[in-house]
Design a protein around this motif. Structure first.
Motif, PDB file in Angstrom:
ATOM      1  N   ALA A  43       1.042  -1.235  -0.434  1.00 57.74           N
ATOM      2  CA  ALA A  43       0.188   0.152  -0.197  1.00 57.74           C
ATOM      3  C   ALA A  43       1.256   1.694  -0.112  1.00 57.74           C
ATOM      4  CB  ALA A  43      -1.045   0.514   1.566  1.00 57.74           C
ATOM      5  N   CYS A  44       2.290   1.448   0.186  1.00 54.98           N
ATOM      6  CA  CYS A  44       3.141   2.124   0.504  1.00 54.98           C
ATOM      7  C   CYS A  44       4.360   1.561   0.063  1.00 54.98           C
ATOM      8  CB  CYS A  44       3.032   3.010   2.092  1.00 54.98           C
ATOM      9  SG  CYS A  44       3.745   1.842   2.671  1.00 54.98           S
ATOM     10  N   ASN A  45       5.159   2.511  -0.581  1.00 50.54           N
ATOM     11  CA  ASN A  45       7.078   2.549  -0.998  1.00 50.54           C
ATOM     12  C   ASN A  45       6.940   1.506   0.728  1.00 50.54           C
ATOM     13  OD1 ASN A  45       7.059   3.040  -3.226  1.00 50.54           O
ATOM     14  ND2 ASN A  45       7.278   4.905  -2.569  1.00 50.54           N
ATOM     15  N   LEU A  46       7.889   0.598   0.384  1.00 52.48           N
ATOM     16  CA  LEU A  46       8.302   0.003   1.353  1.00 52.48           C
ATOM     17  C   LEU A  46      10.275   0.333   1.390  1.00 52.48           C
ATOM     18  CD1 LEU A  46       6.621  -3.234   2.351  1.00 52.48           C
ATOM     19  CD2 LEU A  46       6.715  -0.889   3.891  1.00 52.48           C
TER      20      LEU A  46
ATOM     21  N   PRO B  27      -1.974  -1.549  -8.402  1.00 51.40           N
ATOM     22  CA  PRO B  27      -2.380  -0.245  -8.579  1.00 51.40           C
ATOM     23  C   PRO B  27      -2.131   0.396  -9.418  1.00 51.40           C
ATOM     24  CG  PRO B  27      -0.184  -2.071  -9.184  1.00 51.40           C
ATOM     25  CD  PRO B  27      -1.540  -2.604  -8.525  1.00 51.40           C
ATOM     26  N   GLU B  28      -3.521   0.243 -10.171  1.00 50.28           N
ATOM     27  CA  GLU B  28      -3.741   1.602 -11.130  1.00 50.28           C
ATOM     28  C   GLU B  28      -4.945   1.976 -10.738  1.00 50.28           C
ATOM     29  OE1 GLU B  28      -5.378  -3.351 -12.491  1.00 50.28           O
ATOM     30  OE2 GLU B  28      -3.322  -2.587 -11.963  1.00 50.28           O
ATOM     31  N   LYS B  29      -5.909   1.271  -9.468  1.00 52.37           N
ATOM     32  CA  LYS B  29      -6.450   1.546  -8.467  1.00 52.37           C
ATOM     33  C   LYS B  29      -6.258   2.928  -7.399  1.00 52.37           C
ATOM     34  CE  LYS B  29     -10.153  -1.019  -8.981  1.00 52.37           C
ATOM     35  NZ  LYS B  29     -11.439  -2.005  -8.253  1.00 52.37           N
ATOM     36  N   LEU B  30      -4.875   1.639  -7.106  1.00 52.19           N
ATOM     37  CA  LEU B  30      -4.142   2.518  -6.038  1.00 52.19           C
ATOM     38  C   LEU B  30      -3.633   3.597  -6.176  1.00 52.19           C
ATOM     39  CD1 LEU B  30      -3.477   1.862  -2.749  1.00 52.19           C
ATOM     40  CD2 LEU B  30      -1.245   0.808  -3.538  1.00 52.19           C
ATOM     41  N   LEU B  31      -3.316   4.233  -7.527  1.00 51.79           N
ATOM     42  CA  LEU B  31      -2.919   5.728  -7.392  1.00 51.79           C
ATOM     43  C   LEU B  31      -3.763   6.026  -8.911  1.00 51.79           C
ATOM     44  CD1 LEU B  31       0.732   3.873  -8.265  1.00 51.79           C
ATOM     45  CD2 LEU B  31       0.059   5.254  -6.682  1.00 51.79           C
ATOM     46  N   ALA B  32      -4.611   5.577  -9.060  1.00 53.13           N
ATOM     47  CA  ALA B  32      -6.020   6.625 -10.328  1.00 53.13           C
ATOM     48  C   ALA B  32      -5.977   8.011  -9.481  1.00 53.13           C
ATOM     49  CB  ALA B  32      -7.584   5.594  -9.932  1.00 53.13           C
ATOM     50  N   GLY B  33      -6.304   8.858 -10.529  1.00 45.27           N
ATOM     51  CA  GLY B  33      -6.823  10.414 -10.063  1.00 45.27           C
ATOM     52  C   GLY B  33      -5.670  11.018 -10.048  1.00 45.27           C
TER      53      GLY B  33
ATOM     54  N   THR C  71       3.163  12.961 -10.860  1.00 42.87           N
ATOM     55  CA  THR C  71       2.874  12.865  -9.169  1.00 42.87           C
ATOM     56  C   THR C  71       3.653  11.426  -8.713  1.00 42.87           C
ATOM     57  OG1 THR C  71       2.249  15.038  -8.758  1.00 42.87           O
ATOM     58  CG2 THR C  71       2.104  13.170  -7.347  1.00 42.87           C
ATOM     59  N   VAL C  72       2.468  10.537  -9.529  1.00 41.77           N
ATOM     60  CA  VAL C  72       2.828   8.625  -9.432  1.00 41.77           C
ATOM     61  C   VAL C  72       4.620   8.617  -9.636  1.00 41.77           C
ATOM     62  CG1 VAL C  72       1.969   6.804 -10.536  1.00 41.77           C
ATOM     63  CG2 VAL C  72       0.770   8.989 -10.196  1.00 41.77           C
ATOM     64  N   ASP C  73       4.901   9.684 -10.698  1.00 44.79           N
ATOM     65  CA  ASP C  73       6.790   9.080 -10.495  1.00 44.79           C
ATOM     66  C   ASP C  73       7.646   9.530  -9.608  1.00 44.79           C
ATOM     67  OD1 ASP C  73       9.116   8.073 -12.521  1.00 44.79           O
ATOM     68  OD2 ASP C  73       9.656  10.657 -12.037  1.00 44.79           O
ATOM     69  N   LYS C  74       7.141  10.483  -9.096  1.00 49.86           N
ATOM     70  CA  LYS C  74       7.673  10.826  -8.002  1.00 49.86           C
ATOM     71  C   LYS C  74       7.190   9.942  -6.313  1.00 49.86           C
ATOM     72  CE  LYS C  74       7.569  15.683  -8.915  1.00 49.86           C
ATOM     73  NZ  LYS C  74       6.820  16.791  -8.602  1.00 49.86           N
ATOM     74  N   ILE C  75       6.013   9.650  -6.328  1.00 51.47           N
ATOM     75  CA  ILE C  75       6.168   8.511  -5.461  1.00 51.47           C
ATOM     76  C   ILE C  75       6.796   6.946  -5.165  1.00 51.47           C
ATOM     77  CG2 ILE C  75       3.562   6.992  -4.484  1.00 51.47           C
ATOM     78  CD1 ILE C  75       2.135   9.693  -5.192  1.00 51.47           C
ATOM     79  N   ARG C  76       7.098   6.596  -6.930  1.00 51.36           N
ATOM     80  CA  ARG C  76       7.210   5.836  -6.927  1.00 51.36           C
ATOM     81  C   ARG C  76       8.887   5.225  -6.745  1.00 51.36           C
ATOM     82  NH1 ARG C  76       4.622   1.812  -9.528  1.00 51.36           N
ATOM     83  NH2 ARG C  76       2.785   2.319 -10.075  1.00 51.36           N
ATOM     84  N   ARG C  77       9.493   6.979  -6.566  1.00 56.17           N
ATOM     85  CA  ARG C  77      10.970   6.617  -6.785  1.00 56.17           C
ATOM     86  C   ARG C  77      10.707   7.018  -4.938  1.00 56.17           C
ATOM     87  NH1 ARG C  77      12.907  11.403  -9.217  1.00 56.17           N
ATOM     88  NH2 ARG C  77      11.169  11.913  -9.921  1.00 56.17           N
TER      89      ARG C  77
ATOM     90  N   THR D  84      -0.018  15.746  -1.823  1.00 55.22           N
ATOM     91  CA  THR D  84      -1.281  15.773  -1.003  1.00 55.22           C
ATOM     92  C   THR D  84      -0.470  14.881  -0.090  1.00 55.22           C
ATOM     93  OG1 THR D  84      -2.615  14.034  -2.300  1.00 55.22           O
ATOM     94  CG2 THR D  84      -2.947  16.307  -2.659  1.00 55.22           C
ATOM     95  N   GLY D  85      -2.190  15.445   1.281  1.00 54.81           N
ATOM     96  CA  GLY D  85      -1.483  13.500   1.908  1.00 54.81           C
ATOM     97  C   GLY D  85      -1.858  12.198   1.872  1.00 54.81           C
ATOM     98  N   ARG D  86      -2.212  11.797   0.708  1.00 57.49           N
ATOM     99  CA  ARG D  86      -2.148  10.642   0.280  1.00 57.49           C
ATOM    100  C   ARG D  86      -1.628  10.473  -0.836  1.00 57.49           C
ATOM    101  NH1 ARG D  86      -5.936   9.448  -5.366  1.00 57.49           N
ATOM    102  NH2 ARG D  86      -5.292   6.985  -5.501  1.00 57.49           N
ATOM    103  N   ASP D  87      -0.723  11.446  -1.087  1.00 53.04           N
ATOM    104  CA  ASP D  87       0.731  11.168  -2.232  1.00 53.04           C
ATOM    105  C   ASP D  87       1.823  10.708  -0.805  1.00 53.04           C
ATOM    106  OD1 ASP D  87      -0.371  11.774  -4.617  1.00 53.04           O
ATOM    107  OD2 ASP D  87       0.152  14.094  -4.215  1.00 53.04           O
ATOM    108  N   VAL D  88       1.737  11.539   0.033  1.00 49.16           N
ATOM    109  CA  VAL D  88       2.864  11.067   0.890  1.00 49.16           C
ATOM    110  C   VAL D  88       3.275   9.626   2.071  1.00 49.16           C
ATOM    111  CG1 VAL D  88       3.451  11.899   3.451  1.00 49.16           C
ATOM    112  CG2 VAL D  88       2.836  13.852   1.724  1.00 49.16           C
ATOM    113  N   LEU D  89       1.454   9.029   2.070  1.00 46.59           N
ATOM    114  CA  LEU D  89       0.795   7.894   2.528  1.00 46.59           C
ATOM    115  C   LEU D  89       1.477   7.071   1.419  1.00 46.59           C
ATOM    116  CD1 LEU D  89      -2.622   8.410   3.962  1.00 46.59           C
ATOM    117  CD2 LEU D  89      -0.450   8.309   5.582  1.00 46.59           C
TER     118      LEU D  89
END
Length: 194
Positions: free
Chosen positions: A45-48, A119-125, A130-136, A144-149
């Motif tokens: 559900a998040c990067n580990l 992942p397609e639902k988890l990262l939808a919208g 930003t998805v690229d930054k989240i994955r890195r 947003t808070g969701r992005d940080v989580l």
């Protein structure tokens, strides 16, 4: 009859105290915790962050390589002090769990780091940049808070008791933290500290 009841009560009390004093762990059924259906997969559900696959800290200390958000996993076993799982390549990982540090039951922790959403639902919208930054594992002002989580996971409850707080604290090293400052639901600053 009363002596048998009293003896049974005393025996039960002794057994419960023994279990509490030993810190004995018990098996956790992750499919039950996540309410997984037979055909559903489990994902991160998040990067580990992984420095040693056999000793991943439940603090998700940001060192080593990333096991990205949305990675399909198979749970091998789980107990009150560890979660063992594999990724699609067959690499085995063990998260060492410490309830005293995390200040929440392991079942809640499992719901924070694993999901049934692909992942397609988890990262939808979320926009692709930003998805690229989240994955890195990158957080920047404006996210947003969701992005940080998704990028960092949930902050440790002992340092951030509520997601309603205007700042969240994360571990970037064994003795180094980063504080993420919010205004509303948007990140405004990141402050490193030792």
């Amino acid at each position: 009859m009363m002596n048998r009841i009293a003896l049974a009560g005393l025996l039960l009390f002794a057994v419960l105290n023994f279990i509490l004093l030993c810190g004995c762990s018990h098996t956790i059924l992750v499919p039950e915790v996540l309410q997984q259906q037979l055909d559903e997969k489990i994902y991160t559900a998040c990067n580990l962050w992984v420095q040693d696959p056999d000793r991943i800290s439940c603090l998700n200390i940001q060192q080593g390589r990333l096991l990205p958000v949305g990675t399909a996993v198979d749970i091998v076993e789980a107990s009150t002090d560890r979660i063992v799982f594999t990724d699609p390549a067959g690499t085995r990982y063990t998260i060492r769990y410490d309830a005293g540090t995390m200040m929440l039951p392991i079942e809640e922790y499992i719901r924070q780091i694993f999901t049934l959403q692909p992942p397609e639902k988890l990262l939808a919208g979320i926009d692709p940049a930003t998805v690229d930054k989240i994955r890195r594992g990158v957080i920047e002002p404006g996210m947003t808070g969701r992005d940080v989580l998704l990028a960092y996971g949930y902050p440790v409850a002992s340092r951030t008791p509520s997601l309603a707080n205007s700042s969240w604290l994360y571990w970037v090293g064994p003795d180094q933290t980063v504080r993420i400052i919010f205004r509303g639901d948007k990140v405004t600053a990141l402050v490193n500290s030792k």
